[in-house]
Design a protein around this motif. Structure first.
Motif, PDB file in Angstrom:
ATOM      1  N   GLY A 237       0.785  -1.226   0.000  1.00  0.00           N
ATOM      2  CA  GLY A 237       0.000   0.000   0.000  1.00  0.00           C
ATOM      3  C   GLY A 237       0.815   1.272   0.000  1.00  0.00           C
ATOM      4  O   GLY A 237       2.021   1.287   0.249  1.00  0.00           O
ATOM      5  N   ARG A 238       0.096   2.362  -0.247  1.00  0.00           N
ATOM      6  CA  ARG A 238       0.750   3.646  -0.524  1.00  0.00           C
ATOM      7  C   ARG A 238       1.583   4.163   0.643  1.00  0.00           C
ATOM      8  O   ARG A 238       2.667   4.723   0.440  1.00  0.00           O
ATOM      9  N   ALA A 239       1.092   4.018   1.869  1.00  0.00           N
ATOM     10  CA  ALA A 239       1.853   4.532   3.014  1.00  0.00           C
ATOM     11  C   ALA A 239       3.212   3.845   3.115  1.00  0.00           C
ATOM     12  O   ALA A 239       4.238   4.492   3.375  1.00  0.00           O
ATOM     13  N   VAL A 240       3.233   2.538   2.878  1.00  0.00           N
ATOM     14  CA  VAL A 240       4.497   1.798   2.932  1.00  0.00           C
ATOM     15  C   VAL A 240       5.376   2.182   1.752  1.00  0.00           C
ATOM     16  O   VAL A 240       6.603   2.323   1.900  1.00  0.00           O
ATOM     17  N   TRP A 241       4.787   2.342   0.562  1.00  0.00           N
ATOM     18  CA  TRP A 241       5.581   2.738  -0.601  1.00  0.00           C
ATOM     19  C   TRP A 241       6.345   4.032  -0.300  1.00  0.00           C
ATOM     20  O   TRP A 241       7.530   4.151  -0.606  1.00  0.00           O
ATOM     21  N   SER A 242       5.640   5.003   0.293  1.00  0.00           N
ATOM     22  CA  SER A 242       6.272   6.291   0.594  1.00  0.00           C
ATOM     23  C   SER A 242       7.348   6.143   1.657  1.00  0.00           C
ATOM     24  O   SER A 242       8.421   6.763   1.568  1.00  0.00           O
ATOM     25  N   ALA A 243       7.079   5.325   2.665  1.00  0.00           N
ATOM     26  CA  ALA A 243       8.061   5.146   3.740  1.00  0.00           C
ATOM     27  C   ALA A 243       9.319   4.459   3.221  1.00  0.00           C
ATOM     28  O   ALA A 243      10.446   4.852   3.575  1.00  0.00           O
ATOM     29  N   VAL A 244       9.160   3.441   2.399  1.00  0.00           N
ATOM     30  CA  VAL A 244      10.319   2.735   1.849  1.00  0.00           C
ATOM     31  C   VAL A 244      11.130   3.665   0.955  1.00  0.00           C
ATOM     32  O   VAL A 244      12.372   3.678   1.003  1.00  0.00           O
ATOM     33  N   ARG A 245      10.435   4.454   0.158  1.00  0.00           N
ATOM     34  CA  ARG A 245      11.149   5.398  -0.721  1.00  0.00           C
ATOM     35  C   ARG A 245      11.960   6.400   0.101  1.00  0.00           C
ATOM     36  O   ARG A 245      13.098   6.721  -0.241  1.00  0.00           O
ATOM     37  N   ALA A 246      11.386   6.873   1.183  1.00  0.00           N
ATOM     38  CA  ALA A 246      12.111   7.813   2.042  1.00  0.00           C
ATOM     39  C   ALA A 246      13.357   7.150   2.638  1.00  0.00           C
ATOM     40  O   ALA A 246      14.428   7.776   2.731  1.00  0.00           O
ATOM     41  N   GLU A 247      13.235   5.899   3.056  1.00  0.00           N
ATOM     42  CA  GLU A 247      14.394   5.179   3.587  1.00  0.00           C
ATOM     43  C   GLU A 247      15.484   5.044   2.529  1.00  0.00           C
ATOM     44  O   GLU A 247      16.675   5.295   2.798  1.00  0.00           O
ATOM     45  N   LEU A 248      15.091   4.643   1.332  1.00  0.00           N
ATOM     46  CA  LEU A 248      16.080   4.449   0.264  1.00  0.00           C
ATOM     47  C   LEU A 248      16.828   5.740  -0.038  1.00  0.00           C
ATOM     48  O   LEU A 248      18.056   5.745  -0.205  1.00  0.00           O
ATOM     49  N   ARG A 249      16.095   6.840  -0.096  1.00  0.00           N
ATOM     50  CA  ARG A 249      16.745   8.125  -0.382  1.00  0.00           C
ATOM     51  C   ARG A 249      17.729   8.487   0.730  1.00  0.00           C
ATOM     52  O   ARG A 249      18.803   9.023   0.455  1.00  0.00           O
ATOM     53  N   GLU A 250      17.372   8.194   1.966  1.00  0.00           N
ATOM     54  CA  GLU A 250      18.262   8.474   3.088  1.00  0.00           C
ATOM     55  C   GLU A 250      19.519   7.606   3.020  1.00  0.00           C
ATOM     56  O   GLU A 250      20.646   8.102   3.155  1.00  0.00           O
ATOM     57  N   TRP A 251      19.341   6.318   2.791  1.00  0.00           N
ATOM     58  CA  TRP A 251      20.493   5.409   2.739  1.00  0.00           C
ATOM     59  C   TRP A 251      21.465   5.796   1.626  1.00  0.00           C
ATOM     60  O   TRP A 251      22.680   5.692   1.792  1.00  0.00           O
ATOM     61  N   LEU A 252      20.911   6.220   0.501  1.00  0.00           N
ATOM     62  CA  LEU A 252      21.744   6.462  -0.679  1.00  0.00           C
ATOM     63  C   LEU A 252      22.311   7.878  -0.754  1.00  0.00           C
ATOM     64  O   LEU A 252      23.184   8.149  -1.580  1.00  0.00           O
ATOM     65  N   SER A 253      21.828   8.764   0.091  1.00  0.00           N
ATOM     66  CA  SER A 253      22.282  10.158  -0.012  1.00  0.00           C
ATOM     67  C   SER A 253      23.108  10.634   1.181  1.00  0.00           C
ATOM     68  O   SER A 253      23.953  11.520   1.045  1.00  0.00           O
TER      69      SER A 253
END
Length: 401
Positions: A67-83
């Motif tokens: 679902g959408r809430a998890v999609w957004s949370a995972v995307r935020a994590e990925l951006r943090e890990w990679l940046s």
């Protein structure tokens, strides 16, 4: 595989499934950054993410269903890990060169529906096959026309496309149809939408709910055998002329990466019925710029922004009769074509049904020849003037068995 690292930066981060070269039978969830692939499951474990189980799956299916809430949370994590500079030492060993992995179909295709949403494409087809008559059928501006395709023959970019066998119209003077390899093998440059969250049976999905159900987009080539299609088409529509192969890109770009690409669809001169009426809604079109190449030679640049029916309208129509969405459903836009000759997304249009062959470096083409490689790429406007790349979709034609 064509690569442009600038199109796959931190504002993009599309998802795919890959096998490491050392363990080719093992499938892992990956996220593309430039010319590298992040092992998403390994990163989630390294950082203690609450989503490590989803990201450690061998397919996108569990993440799609979350679902959408998890999609957004995972995307935020990925951006943090990679940046974040503090994470570089942890992330660096988890990045693999794109050239060193094998990519797979990233999700299980539950159902496949293909639409016919470009007025320019539909109009060209009408002029070719119904000269002197109205280019569009009477229903075209009242509903997004589509057909239910075959999910089992959707395959990942790079998979070969075997020229299909089938029946063709009887030759002049004969009552018996012809049979053999298709002689009019074509492409259809399209954009696909991947469903994550399912819907309730019997309840239509409204226009406003697109982002609650659709996880992301990918490029699609809906290969078409025009001669087989022409003979079988009446009265029920596409069947064997379409069902032999549909290619999709290996990367699914999340809708959240396309926030800067939303645009108003073309003005409509026929008022749609209420369930399709998007007047007063946020812009539902997408500014995607496609490029179609045959054997490395660009033949068309179709603009997705010119599509008459939007993805939200297609989704609303797909479910208005009570049909429900399932995780992994794929619905495609239909051929993307623009108003000029160089913006047509099929050889049927580009060669005007074979009457005006394309002059390519290795010889003229009315339709595809064995050995031809077709590659579709695209990009969308991103934040701050950047470009967001969609994963390419390619396929090479192999001879009929």
């Amino acid at each position: 595989m064509r690569s442009d690292s600038a199109l796959f930066g931190l504002d993009n981060l599309p998802y795919g499934v890959f096998s490491p070269s050392a363990t080719p039978g093992e499938r892992r969830l990956g996220v593309r950054l430039g010319d590298a692939v992040l092992d998403a499951g390994a990163a989630a474990r390294a950082f203690g993410s609450p989503h490590h189980a989803l990201l450690s799956a061998p397919t996108l299916d569990p993440l799609l269903a979350a679902g959408r809430a998890v999609w957004s949370a995972v995307r935020a994590e990925l951006r943090e890990w990679l940046s974040a500079p503090a994470h570089r030492e942890t992330v660096a060993p988890l990045l693999r060169p794109l050239s060193a992995v094998r990519l797979h179909l990233p999700f299980t295709v539950a159902d496949y529906v293909d639409f016919y949403a470009s007025e320019h494409h539909a109009g060209n087809v009408g002029r070719i096959f119904r000269p002197g008559g109205p280019p569009l059928t009477p229903n075209w501006k009242h509903l997004p026309i589509g057909y239910h395709g075959r999910a089992g023959t959707v395959r990942v970019s790079g998979s070969p496309v075997i020229r299909p066998l089938g029946q063709r119209r009887p030759a002049e003077g004969s009552a018996r149809p012809g049979f053999g390899p298709s002689e009019r093998l074509d492409i259809e440059a399209e954009v696909g939408f991947v469903v994550g969250t399912p819907s309730t049976p019997g309840r239509p999905v409204p226009l406003t709910a697109l982002r609650d159900h659709v996880f992301g987009v990918c490029l699609v080539n809906d290969w078409s055998a025009r001669d087989i299609q022409a003979w079988e088409y009446v009265p029920l529509g596409p069947f064997l002329g379409k069902s032999f192969a549909t290619s999709v890109s290996a990367w699914i770009t999340p809708l959240d990466a396309l926030d800067a690409a939303w645009t108003a669809p073309p003005e409509r001169d026929v008022e749609p019925l209420p369930y399709l009426d998007d007047a007063g809604q946020p812009p539902g079109g997408l500014d995607l710029r496609l490029t179609v190449a045959i054997n490395g030679e660009t033949v068309a640049e179709p603009p997705f922004a010119s599509m008459y029916w939007t993805a939200a309208q297609q989704l609303a129509h797909l479910t208005v009769n009570g049909a429900h969405l399932r995780t992994g459903d794929l619905f495609a836009s239909g051929t993307v074509s623009g108003p000029t000759a160089g913006e047509r997304g099929s050889l049927l249009e580009l060669t005007w049904n074979g009457e005006r062959p394309l002059e390519l470096a290795d010889g003229p083409r009315a339709f595809l020849a064995d050995g031809d490689e077709v590659t579709i790429t695209a990009w969308a406007p991103g934040p701050d003037g950047e470009r967001i790349g969609l994963g390419e979709v390619s396929g090479t034609v192999r001879p009929a068995p």
